[in-house]
Design an enzyme around this catalytic site. Structure first.
Site, PDB file in Angstrom:
ATOM      1  N   HIS A   1       6.800  75.565  -4.723  1.00  0.00           N
ATOM      2  CA  HIS A   1       6.955  76.346  -5.950  1.00  0.00           C
ATOM      3  C   HIS A   1       8.019  75.639  -6.785  1.00  0.00           C
ATOM      4  O   HIS A   1       9.021  75.161  -6.235  1.00  0.00           O
ATOM      5  CB  HIS A   1       7.406  77.781  -5.641  1.00  0.00           C
ATOM      6  CG  HIS A   1       6.430  78.554  -4.824  1.00  0.00           C
ATOM      7  ND1 HIS A   1       6.820  79.421  -3.818  1.00  0.00           N
ATOM      8  CD2 HIS A   1       5.073  78.597  -4.843  1.00  0.00           C
ATOM      9  CE1 HIS A   1       5.756  79.975  -3.274  1.00  0.00           C
ATOM     10  NE2 HIS A   1       4.683  79.480  -3.874  1.00  0.00           N
TER      11      HIS A   1
ATOM     12  N   GLU B   1       0.206  76.369  -5.786  1.00  0.00           N
ATOM     13  CA  GLU B   1      -0.725  77.379  -6.302  1.00  0.00           C
ATOM     14  C   GLU B   1      -0.180  77.960  -7.611  1.00  0.00           C
ATOM     15  O   GLU B   1       0.155  79.147  -7.672  1.00  0.00           O
ATOM     16  CB  GLU B   1      -1.011  78.481  -5.259  1.00  0.00           C
ATOM     17  CG  GLU B   1      -0.005  78.584  -4.119  1.00  0.00           C
ATOM     18  CD  GLU B   1       1.221  79.420  -4.465  1.00  0.00           C
ATOM     19  OE1 GLU B   1       1.310  79.943  -5.585  1.00  0.00           O
ATOM     20  OE2 GLU B   1       2.085  79.537  -3.590  1.00  0.00           O
TER      21      GLU B   1
END
Length: 337
Positions: free
Chosen positions: A252, A290
């Site tokens: 992230h 993601e």
């Protein structure tokens, strides 16, 4: 910062810098005023490298320094052809040099060179930790090595003319900065983690106690500019959505400082982050992410650095794009300098 063609000094993480006296056909390197290696070069489709002192066995650190210099000067150069009467065994065992069928001829491959962990890593490799499987939260995965503390990665980015480094989060030092970043309108729109100092302290403390997550601060010239979370994908919420390997890592990413945004900065920090994760454990075959499927800018940045979008899928809180970068692809196309 001078162009790559004008480069004459190349800093190393340990402190000293390589200094070069270079021409089209000659290269001499010194380190801390000490002569390191003198070479004759024959340029062409293949760069031929010859020792000036042909009968000597060069020190491995001298061979490494010359390879680093030549790869940094020519980011598209994929291999070097060395001509040596004798090659150090350590250079062959480590993969710095590879023997060829021609006696006295050896190759240094860019894809192998950048997989050598030193001097970039600031901590021991997680890859030295033995494998034992465990089950937690219904997920079977290897037991993870204890998490590092402090600086874990440092490299001088020649194109940018700056150090890029990664260190672990120190909550007492980084909490106010993390809180400011998360409460910016731009970051909050994608992370959706705006909140108070106490909420963010709890957030970071929870991750600090989680063996599958590692929180990192990205720095340019030791100035913090970004927050990263690296996680083991096998025991993460992403695992049900693809065939996660035992040592796949996920990321992230959050760039907090406005003056460190932009594609030229992404082209420095994103490869550095991925490089660190692949070096940390040689068993890691993929790095995944993601981002929100509608975050076109980040997806475009990731694609420019070798990631591809495998698919879109639905998390409970967002529509996500599964971005994947394999180890082989990263090092075969490695543009690190």
């Amino acid at each position: 910062m001078p162009s790559l063609n004008e480069l004459s000094v190349l800093p190393l993480p340990a402190g000293p810098a390589l200094n070069a006296d270079e021409s089209e056909s000659r290269l001499s390197l010194t380190l801390e005023g000490e002569a390191l290696i003198r070479l004759r070069l024959a340029r062409g489709d293949a760069l031929q490298v010859y020792l000036q002192e042909t009968s000597t066995v060069p020190a491995v650190r001298a061979l490494w320094a010359a390879c680093y210099w030549l790869f940094a000067k020519e980011p598209t150069r994929q291999h070097l052809t060395w001509h040596l009467e004798h090659a150090p065994d350590d250079a062959l065992r480590s993969g710095l040099l590879v023997a060829t069928p021609t006696p006295g001829q050896f190759r240094c491959e860019r894809s192998l060179f950048w997989q050598l962990p030193q001097p970039w890593l600031g901590q021991p490799l997680s890859g030295g930790y033995p494998q034992q499987m465990s089950i937690s939260a219904g997920k079977r995965h290897p037991i993870r090595a204890p998490k590092p503390r402090g600086e874990v990665y440092r490299r001088f980015d020649v194109r940018l003319g700056a150090w890029v480094s990664l260190r672990t989060v120190e909550i007492g030092v980084d909490l106010a900065r993390f809180n400011r970043w998360q409460n910016s309108t731009r970051v909050a729109s994608f992370w959706q983690e705006s909140g108070s100092l106490e909420q963010h302290r709890e957030y970071l403390e929870k991750l600090d106690a989680d063996p599958h997550a590692l929180t990192l601060i990205g720095c340019f010239d030791d100035e913090p500019f970004a927050y990263f979370e690296a996680y083991w994908a096998r025991e993460d919420r992403i695992a049900p959505f693809y065939d996660a390997g035992d040592y796949d890592r996920g990321i992230h990413m959050l760039v907090g400082e406005e003056h460190h945004r932009g594609p030229h900065k992404v082209a420095s920090w994103l490869p550095a982050l991925v490089h660190y994760l692949f070096l940390d454990d040689p068993r890691t075959q993929r790095v995944v992410a993601e981002p929100r499927a509608d975050n076109a800018k980040m997806i475009s940045y990731m694609q420019s650095q070798g990631f591809y979008c495998e698919k879109e899928f639905d998390f409970p809180h967002k529509r996500a794009a599964l971005m994947v970068l394999g180890r082989e692809r990263f090092f075969d196309r490695c543009g690190l300098v």
